[in-house]
Design an enzyme around this catalytic site. Structure first.
Site, PDB file in Angstrom:
ATOM      1  N   HIS A 242       0.822  -1.220   0.000  1.00 34.58           N
ATOM      2  CA  HIS A 242       0.000   0.000   0.000  1.00 34.58           C
ATOM      3  C   HIS A 242       0.862   1.278   0.000  1.00 34.58           C
ATOM      4  CE1 HIS A 242      -3.562  -2.442   0.539  1.00 34.58           C
ATOM      5  NE2 HIS A 242      -3.090  -2.961   1.651  1.00 34.58           N
TER       6      HIS A 242
HETATM    7  O1  RIB Z   1      -5.455   0.383   3.629  1.00 34.63           O
HETATM    8  C1  RIB Z   1      -4.079   0.433   3.685  1.00 34.63           C
HETATM    9  C2  RIB Z   1      -3.614   1.522   4.617  1.00 34.63           C
HETATM   10  O2  RIB Z   1      -4.045   1.220   5.933  1.00 34.63           O
HETATM   11  C3  RIB Z   1      -2.122   1.684   4.698  1.00 34.63           C
HETATM   12  O3  RIB Z   1      -1.812   3.038   4.868  1.00 34.63           O
HETATM   13  C4  RIB Z   1      -1.763   0.900   5.928  1.00 34.63           C
HETATM   14  O4  RIB Z   1      -0.570   1.357   6.520  1.00 34.63           O
HETATM   15  C5  RIB Z   1      -2.955   1.128   6.806  1.00 34.63           C
HETATM   16  O5  RIB Z   1      -2.787   2.328   7.484  1.00 34.63           O
END
Ligand code: RIB
Ligand code: CA
Length: 310
Positions: A242
């Site tokens: 992500h």
């Molecule tokens: O959905 C993914 C996000 O949620 C990323 O930023 C991860 O670190 C969590 O915070």
């Protein structure tokens, strides 16, 4: 000249990779980290921020602690199941040496943007509470930032914390709505692309072989994140990338395809945290966001691995 960025973050395992990649990229000038609740509580996130800047001698970069909970929403659903109680995969890391910046994160964001008008790219990697507070405190920052490139939301892909919602937006949907309706340029790197970017065990072998402090930290903390992806998605040791994808976008936007559409956030009820792209501008009442919809996944993983290993 390097691009000035200010990272707002909830480290967090994938945040850690993103921050280390940013710190190791000469194309990026990290002006500071501001931290927020999310993957764990805000105190742990702030300590992790300090640990990350200290890891490879970036102690001069300030870390400012921010919001411990959302603007309006009453419940706090921390992501400790994914990132460990300490946000570092339950590795019980040693205390950082340095001190947090005395300024609250929202003020730090406002002051940094005003110090470099037109030059700062804001990079939110967690719930958008600090950014919402900064906008509330000083609405003029919207015309003073270069752009906002955030990890969050989803238009076409399913949610990862509810059937519809992405975690960062879900944690503080009211703050996210403030960010998407403000008059500034926003790019959304959401689940539509980040769930297509898979890091596989063979990629990790390459990453860990570097044997430098960044790769070794990732080697320690990532098993917790892999376990979660195994249990929830059956990914057999692979995981979604992500937050580091945002850094890849800043360095190589040509690896992503995007659409332009105004984005709205559902703030109440069963669908809270859902981001809706008004692709045909039927509501037509706000600026378009640049929404990433497809990605050259292999090249993103190669780029981010290269940065950590060289
Ligand atoms: O959905 C993914 C996000 O949620 C990323 O930023 C991860 O670190 C969590 O915070
Ligand atoms: Ca994050």
């Amino acid at each position: 000249m390097s691009q000035k960025i200010l990272i707002d973050t909830d480290p967090g395992i994938d945040d850690s990779w993103a921050i280390l990649a940013a710190l190791r990229s000469p194309e990026l000038d990290v002006l500071g980290l501001t931290t927020v609740f999310g993957n764990t509580d805000v105190d742990n996130c702030a300590l992790n921020g300090l640990r990350l800047v200290e890891l490879e001698g970036n102690d001069h970069i300030p870390v400012a602690r921010g919001a411990g909970g959302p603007l309006v929403r009453s419940s706090l659903d921390l992501g400790t199941m994914v990132h460990g109680l300490d946000g570092m995969g339950n590795t019980n890391p040693s205390p950082p040496k340095g001190e947090l910046d005395p300024m609250p994160a929202a003020q730090f964001i406002v002051d940094t943007i005003k110090k470099y008008p037109g030059e700062v790219t804001l990079v939110p990697l967690g719930p958008l509470t600090n950014i919402g507070l900064a906008l509330h405190q000083a609405p003029e920052i919207a015309s003073l930032v270069e752009e906002v490139v955030l990890m969050g939301g989803s238009v076409f892909a399913p949610g990862n914390i509810s059937p519809l919602a992405e975690a960062n937006v879900f944690h503080d949907p009211h703050a996210a709505e403030l960010v998407f309706r403000a008059d500034w340029d926003v790019t959304m790197i959401g689940l539509d692309v980040t769930t297509k970017i898979l890091v596989r065990p063979a990629d990790l072998d390459l990453l860990y072989a570097a044997n430098n402090p960044a790769s070794q930290l990732l080697r320690e903390i990532q098993p917790c994140y892999q376990d979660f992806h195994d249990q929830f998605y059956g990914l057999a040791g692979a995981f979604h990338l992500h937050d580091p994808s945002v850094i890849a976008y800043l360095l190589a936007p040509e690896l992503f395809s995007c659409i332009q559409a105004p984005v709205h956030v559902v703030t109440e009820g069963r669908c809270e945290g859902k981001t809706i792209a008004d692709i045909h501008r039927i509501w037509g009442e706000r600026n378009s966001t640049t929404v990433a919809t497809s990605v050259d996944s292999k090249s993103v993983v190669e780029l981010l691995t290269y940065i950590i290993t060289h």
